[in-house]
Design an enzyme around this catalytic site. Structure first.
Site, PDB file in Angstrom:
ATOM      1  N   THR A  14       4.073  -2.068  11.829  1.00 44.82           N
ATOM      2  CA  THR A  14       5.151  -2.868  12.440  1.00 44.82           C
ATOM      3  C   THR A  14       5.496  -4.071  11.559  1.00 44.82           C
ATOM      4  O   THR A  14       6.673  -4.370  11.353  1.00 44.82           O
ATOM      5  CB  THR A  14       4.754  -3.357  13.850  1.00 44.82           C
ATOM      6  OG1 THR A  14       3.443  -3.923  13.799  1.00 44.82           O
ATOM      7  CG2 THR A  14       4.772  -2.226  14.856  1.00 44.82           C
ATOM      8  N   GLY A  15       4.460  -4.727  11.056  1.00 44.16           N
ATOM      9  CA  GLY A  15       4.694  -5.906  10.215  1.00 44.16           C
ATOM     10  C   GLY A  15       5.422  -5.527   8.925  1.00 44.16           C
ATOM     11  O   GLY A  15       6.281  -6.275   8.438  1.00 44.16           O
ATOM     12  N   ASP A  16       5.082  -4.361   8.382  1.00 44.16           N
ATOM     13  CA  ASP A  16       5.686  -3.913   7.119  1.00 44.16           C
ATOM     14  C   ASP A  16       7.153  -3.545   7.323  1.00 44.16           C
ATOM     15  O   ASP A  16       8.013  -3.890   6.508  1.00 44.16           O
ATOM     16  CB  ASP A  16       4.908  -2.705   6.569  1.00 44.16           C
ATOM     17  CG  ASP A  16       3.411  -2.970   6.564  1.00 44.16           C
ATOM     18  OD1 ASP A  16       3.023  -4.133   6.356  1.00 44.16           O
ATOM     19  OD2 ASP A  16       2.642  -2.019   6.794  1.00 44.16           O
TER      20      ASP A  16
ATOM     21  N   GLU B  81       2.729  -1.953  25.705  1.00 46.90           N
ATOM     22  CA  GLU B  81       1.279  -1.761  25.717  1.00 46.90           C
ATOM     23  C   GLU B  81       0.853  -0.837  24.568  1.00 46.90           C
ATOM     24  O   GLU B  81       1.426   0.246  24.401  1.00 46.90           O
ATOM     25  CB  GLU B  81       0.899  -1.130  27.064  1.00 46.90           C
ATOM     26  CG  GLU B  81      -0.543  -1.322  27.460  1.00 46.90           C
ATOM     27  CD  GLU B  81      -0.944  -2.791  27.583  1.00 46.90           C
ATOM     28  OE1 GLU B  81      -0.224  -3.544  28.287  1.00 46.90           O
ATOM     29  OE2 GLU B  81      -1.961  -3.168  26.973  1.00 46.90           O
TER      30      GLU B  81
ATOM     31  N   GLU C 250      -3.236 -13.783  11.370  1.00 50.84           N
ATOM     32  CA  GLU C 250      -3.272 -14.157   9.952  1.00 50.84           C
ATOM     33  C   GLU C 250      -2.911 -15.630   9.766  1.00 50.84           C
ATOM     34  O   GLU C 250      -3.521 -16.331   8.945  1.00 50.84           O
ATOM     35  CB  GLU C 250      -2.293 -13.273   9.169  1.00 50.84           C
ATOM     36  CG  GLU C 250      -2.737 -11.821   9.114  1.00 50.84           C
ATOM     37  CD  GLU C 250      -1.609 -10.820   8.879  1.00 50.84           C
ATOM     38  OE1 GLU C 250      -1.933  -9.645   8.659  1.00 50.84           O
ATOM     39  OE2 GLU C 250      -0.411 -11.205   8.946  1.00 50.84           O
TER      40      GLU C 250
ATOM     41  N   THR D  57       5.512 -14.237   6.378  1.00 47.41           N
ATOM     42  CA  THR D  57       5.619 -13.565   7.682  1.00 47.41           C
ATOM     43  C   THR D  57       4.237 -13.163   8.210  1.00 47.41           C
ATOM     44  O   THR D  57       3.963 -11.976   8.377  1.00 47.41           O
ATOM     45  CB  THR D  57       6.510 -12.314   7.574  1.00 47.41           C
ATOM     46  OG1 THR D  57       6.045 -11.514   6.464  1.00 47.41           O
ATOM     47  CG2 THR D  57       7.962 -12.655   7.352  1.00 47.41           C
TER      48      THR D  57
ATOM     49  N   SER E  25       0.831  -1.207   0.000  1.00 47.65           N
ATOM     50  CA  SER E  25       0.000   0.000   0.000  1.00 47.65           C
ATOM     51  C   SER E  25       0.869   1.262   0.000  1.00 47.65           C
ATOM     52  O   SER E  25       2.058   1.223   0.347  1.00 47.65           O
ATOM     53  CB  SER E  25      -0.885   0.005   1.242  1.00 47.65           C
ATOM     54  OG  SER E  25      -0.078  -0.005   2.404  1.00 47.65           O
TER      55      SER E  25
HETATM   56  P1  ATP Z   1       1.138  -7.729   9.386  1.00 49.38           P
HETATM   57  O1  ATP Z   1       1.874  -6.735   8.551  1.00 49.38           O
HETATM   58  O2  ATP Z   1       1.440  -9.122   8.920  1.00 49.38           O
HETATM   59  O3  ATP Z   1      -0.327  -7.463   9.521  1.00 49.38           O
HETATM   60  P2  ATP Z   1       1.636  -6.960  12.260  1.00 49.38           P
HETATM   61  O4  ATP Z   1       2.106  -5.572  12.246  1.00 49.38           O
HETATM   62  O5  ATP Z   1       0.291  -7.223  12.781  1.00 49.38           O
HETATM   63  O6  ATP Z   1       1.839  -7.642  10.829  1.00 49.38           O
HETATM   64  P3  ATP Z   1       3.088  -7.968  14.529  1.00 49.38           P
HETATM   65  O7  ATP Z   1       3.495  -9.361  14.767  1.00 49.38           O
HETATM   66  O8  ATP Z   1       2.040  -7.390  15.407  1.00 49.38           O
HETATM   67  O9  ATP Z   1       2.679  -7.853  13.027  1.00 49.38           O
HETATM   68  O10 ATP Z   1       4.346  -6.994  14.573  1.00 49.38           O
HETATM   69  C1  ATP Z   1       5.551  -7.222  13.911  1.00 49.38           C
HETATM   70  C2  ATP Z   1       6.695  -7.106  14.889  1.00 49.38           C
HETATM   71  O11 ATP Z   1       6.653  -5.819  15.517  1.00 49.38           O
HETATM   72  C3  ATP Z   1       6.616  -8.109  16.032  1.00 49.38           C
HETATM   73  O12 ATP Z   1       7.357  -9.234  15.708  1.00 49.38           O
HETATM   74  C4  ATP Z   1       7.248  -7.359  17.203  1.00 49.38           C
HETATM   75  O13 ATP Z   1       8.654  -7.522  17.135  1.00 49.38           O
HETATM   76  C5  ATP Z   1       6.950  -5.902  16.897  1.00 49.38           C
HETATM   77  N1  ATP Z   1       5.805  -5.388  17.656  1.00 49.38           N
HETATM   78  C6  ATP Z   1       4.595  -5.033  17.164  1.00 49.38           C
HETATM   79  N2  ATP Z   1       3.798  -4.550  18.127  1.00 49.38           N
HETATM   80  C7  ATP Z   1       4.512  -4.577  19.266  1.00 49.38           C
HETATM   81  C8  ATP Z   1       4.257  -4.186  20.634  1.00 49.38           C
HETATM   82  N3  ATP Z   1       3.093  -3.660  21.012  1.00 49.38           N
HETATM   83  N4  ATP Z   1       5.247  -4.372  21.529  1.00 49.38           N
HETATM   84  C9  ATP Z   1       6.430  -4.883  21.170  1.00 49.38           C
HETATM   85  N5  ATP Z   1       6.728  -5.264  19.909  1.00 49.38           N
HETATM   86  C10 ATP Z   1       5.802  -5.110  18.969  1.00 49.38           C
END
Ligand code: ATP
Length: 306
Positions: free
Chosen positions: A234-236, A228, A152, A147, A11
């Site tokens: 974060t995932g990206d 918290e 998911e 990943t 995106s």
């Molecule tokens: P996607 O892009 O697949 O939807 P996402 O952003 O939901 O992914 P997460 O597993 O939540 O994926 O976050 C990716 C990484 O970011 C995690 O592995 C962790 O290291 C870090 N992370 C995300 N949120 C937090 C948090 N609240 N506290 C600590 N680390 C976090």
């Protein structure tokens, strides 16, 4: 050193840091050429109450690919990275793009690595159409590295991840579909709610008369402290950092470094006012604030073999 070229299908947001906006800068810092296809071009991420902009349809994807193909750009991509698509037709088309890319590069004796981030939702909330799940079940068969977040992974496999045992069942489901490496980026258990665990599982798959014969997977795990609050992008940022570090490090080292980038970036974001109780805008990841942490994160995340 090898080619640092990527086709990144994700995106685009005008404001904030998700998708290609979160991935391109870190990858460029690492020295990659990032050719981006923006699956949507919108004002902001979908967490905000108002969102305006444009969504790509299959025809637009095919038109862009036509240009990429006609100018012979396609064969230059060492990596394919996909994130938010939210269009089942495009998701299915990506597997054709990958096949074409692999065929072109194979002729030149060159590799392709496909990083597939199955972006569909977070913590029990789906932000894509239900048909997208079925399309990703097809696409992940061809992923070198998938990943998913724990939610998911559960949507795709039907296995609810609540602990390490269910996480292992889930990664084995991915391997059975054909995914070579799966990383469940984070899951929280009842016993340890203050930390996030992750699981890496990697397998060499030999094709034997069309039967996929999996060898014994190698697995690693580790933990990071949970901060918290909900952060988007974060995932990206994780997938982009993982790709960058995996270019010159073994998988488990690259995962540790990418996890550390996320820790440092979330801490930076909190320091700048983006704690768990702050507004959505304050919680936008501070991707550009400290370029150093994107290249050399300070936090050390231990990744242990299982
Ligand atoms: P996607 O892009 O697949 O939807 P996402 O952003 O939901 O992914 P997460 O597993 O939540 O994926 O976050 C990716 C990484 O970011 C995690 O592995 C962790 O290291 C870090 N992370 C995300 N949120 C937090 C948090 N609240 N506290 C600590 N680390 C976090």
């Amino acid at each position: 050193q090898g080619e640092k070229t990527i086709l990144s299908i994700q995106s685009f947001v005008t404001h904030g840091y998700v998708g290609n906006k979160a991935a391109t800068f870190p990858l460029q810092l690492h020295g990659f050429d990032v050719d981006a296809i923006n699956t949507v071009s919108v004002s902001n991420h979908s967490g905000y109450p108002i969102i305006r902009g444009h969504r790509m349809d299959l025809q637009e994807y095919e038109t862009l690919m036509e240009g990429i193909r006609a100018n012979n750009f396609l064969s230059s991509y060492r990596y394919l990275l996909t994130g938010y698509i939210n269009n089942p037709e495009i998701i299915l088309k990506v597997s054709e793009t990958l096949k074409e890319l692999r065929a072109l590069r194979e002729k030149e004796g060159k590799e392709v690595t496909f990083f597939c981030d199955t972006v569909m939702g977070d913590d029990g909330i789906m932000y894509c159409k239900p048909e997208v799940i079925e399309a990703y079940r097809e696409l992940i068969k061809f992923a070198d590295i998938a990943t998913p977040n724990y939610y998911e992974a559960g949507l795709l496999s039907g296995i609810n991840i609540t602990d390490m045992e269910s996480a292992i069942k889930c990664v084995d489901w991915f391997h059975a579909q054909g995914t070579k490496t799966v990383i469940i980026k984070s899951f929280r258990t009842k016993e340890e709610p203050t930390q996030l665990q992750f699981l890496i599982s990697s397998i060499k798959i030999q094709n034997d008369d069309n039967n996929k014969v999996p060898a014994t997977p190698r697995r690693w795990t580790g933990i990071v402290p949970y901060h918290e609050g909900r952060y988007t992008g974060t995932g990206d940022l994780f997938a982009a950092s993982l790709l960058a570090f995996s270019h010159d490090h073994p998988l488990e080292i690259a995962v540790g470094k990418a996890m550390a980038v996320l820790q440092d970036t979330i801490l930076e974001t909190r320091k700048e006012g983006g704690d768990g109780n702050s507004s959505l805008a304050s919680r936008e990841l501070r991707v550009t604030k400290s370029p150093n942490i994107l290249l050399n994160p300070v936090t050390v995340v231990v990744v242990k073999p299982m």
